[in-house]
Design a protein around this motif. Structure first.
Motif, short mmCIF file in Angstrom:
data_model
loop_
_atom_site.label_atom_id
_atom_site.label_comp_id
_atom_site.label_asym_id
_atom_site.label_seq_id
_atom_site.Cartn_x
_atom_site.Cartn_y
_atom_site.Cartn_z
N GLU A 1 13.04 38.91 -20.03
CA GLU A 1 13.81 40.13 -20.24
C GLU A 1 13.39 41.15 -19.19
N SER B 1 7.83 37.29 -19.16
CA SER B 1 9.04 37.63 -19.90
C SER B 1 10.29 37.22 -19.13
N LYS C 1 9.60 42.65 -18.84
CA LYS C 1 8.99 43.46 -19.88
C LYS C 1 7.51 43.19 -20.01
N SER D 1 7.41 43.37 -25.80
CA SER D 1 8.73 42.83 -26.14
C SER D 1 8.75 42.40 -27.59
N GLU D 2 9.94 42.46 -28.20
CA GLU D 2 10.12 41.97 -29.56
C GLU D 2 9.84 40.47 -29.65
N LYS D 3 9.94 39.76 -28.53
CA LYS D 3 9.65 38.33 -28.54
C LYS D 3 8.17 38.04 -28.78
N THR E 1 13.39 45.33 -17.75
CA THR E 1 13.43 46.73 -18.13
C THR E 1 13.55 47.58 -16.87
N GLU F 1 3.73 47.40 -21.19
CA GLU F 1 4.35 46.10 -21.31
C GLU F 1 4.51 45.73 -22.78
N ASN G 1 9.08 46.18 -28.18
CA ASN G 1 9.57 46.90 -27.01
C ASN G 1 8.85 48.23 -26.88
#
Length: 262
Positions: free
Chosen positions: A51, A49, A45, A108-110, A53, A106, A101
């Motif tokens: 994660e 990351s 992401k 992310s919720e992080k 996508t 690019e 997100n």
């Protein structure tokens, strides 16, 4: 179907890299080239990351004589110099990064609390040397023209390891560098960001931030249609990988696509 010169293999995007590596073109006049297509990319992401996508990635490239316009490099000019050397200058756009997100950039919720990195107009300068359709080396400098994201540098090498009338396999590797502002923009954590996100402060130094290696295969169907498949491995450098927003210091990305040249 004409072969194009092996030059300007860029990792700014796999599509531009494939196109400029000169694997295929349907244009009967090499000074007037148009290519459009659609690809799909499986990637992290954001850089660092853990994660993933899977997103569609449209492609376009238009070229008339030395002038080109495409989705990866933007608007620019390319010049063939002597003895295999080439030079290009382009103005493009870096989309930055979101702290949530996103389906088009690019993010992310992080990264909640880190704030968004604003997009910026960029100037991209490339100098390279190619040996026919077999081998090339090049250096690139990308600098922001608005809302500074810092300056990035790239040095790369590309090699055509196998080809015939319909298929080509190219391997390439790049060392990617950033100045202190660039590395801190994308990997650093300021005091304010730390307070909002809960991540510990981190100051990234200038220098190498990643090394990537890419293998790209293209296949020609006919004088207009061609496809590509691409796999790349990226390893983050020590200047950035200790940041608390780096959850994974390496990434393997994949992409496939179908293109039409006319």
């Amino acid at each position: 179907m004409k072969k194009m010169n092996f030059k300007c293999l860029s990792t700014a995007g796999v599509f531009t890299g494939v196109f400029f590596s000169g694997l295929v073109s349907a244009a009967e006049n090499e000074h007037h080239v148009s290519t459009v297509g659609l690809g799909f990319v499986s990637a992290g992401k954001y850089s660092g990351s853990d994660e993933r996508t899977f997103t569609p990635s449209p492609f376009f490239h238009f070229q008339y004589n030395n002038i080109f316009l495409d989705d990866a490099e933007g608007l620019g000019m390319m010049f063939e110099l002597t003895d295999g050397f080439y030079f290009s200058q382009a103005m493009g756009y870096s989309s930055g990064r979101s702290d949530k997100n996103s389906s088009w950039k690019e993010g992310s919720e992080k990264l909640k609390g880190m704030g968004s990195i604003k997009g910026a107009l960029t100037s991209s300068t490339t100098l390279g040397w190619s040996y026919g359709n077999q081998f090339s080396i090049e250096a690139n400098l990308t600098a922001p023209l608005t809302d500074s994201q810092g300056v990035k540098y790239r040095a790369g090498i590309n090699y055509n390891i196998w080809s015939n009338d319909s298929d080509t396999l190219v391997i390439g590797s790049n060392a990617n560098f950033g100045d202190a502002r660039s590395n801190n923009t994308f990997y650093g954590i300021s005091e304010t960001q730390s307070a909002h996100s809960g991540y510990a402060k981190y100051k990234a130094g200038s220098g190498l931030y990643s090394v990537d290696t890419r293998l790209t295969w293209t296949h020609i169907f006919n004088k207009n249609w061609w496809s590509y498949a691409d796999v790349s491995y990226t390893k983050l450098g020590k200047n950035v990988r200790e940041s608390n927003i780096v959850f994974k210091d390496h990434s393997t990305d994949f992409s496939v696509g179908l293109l039409y040249s006319f």
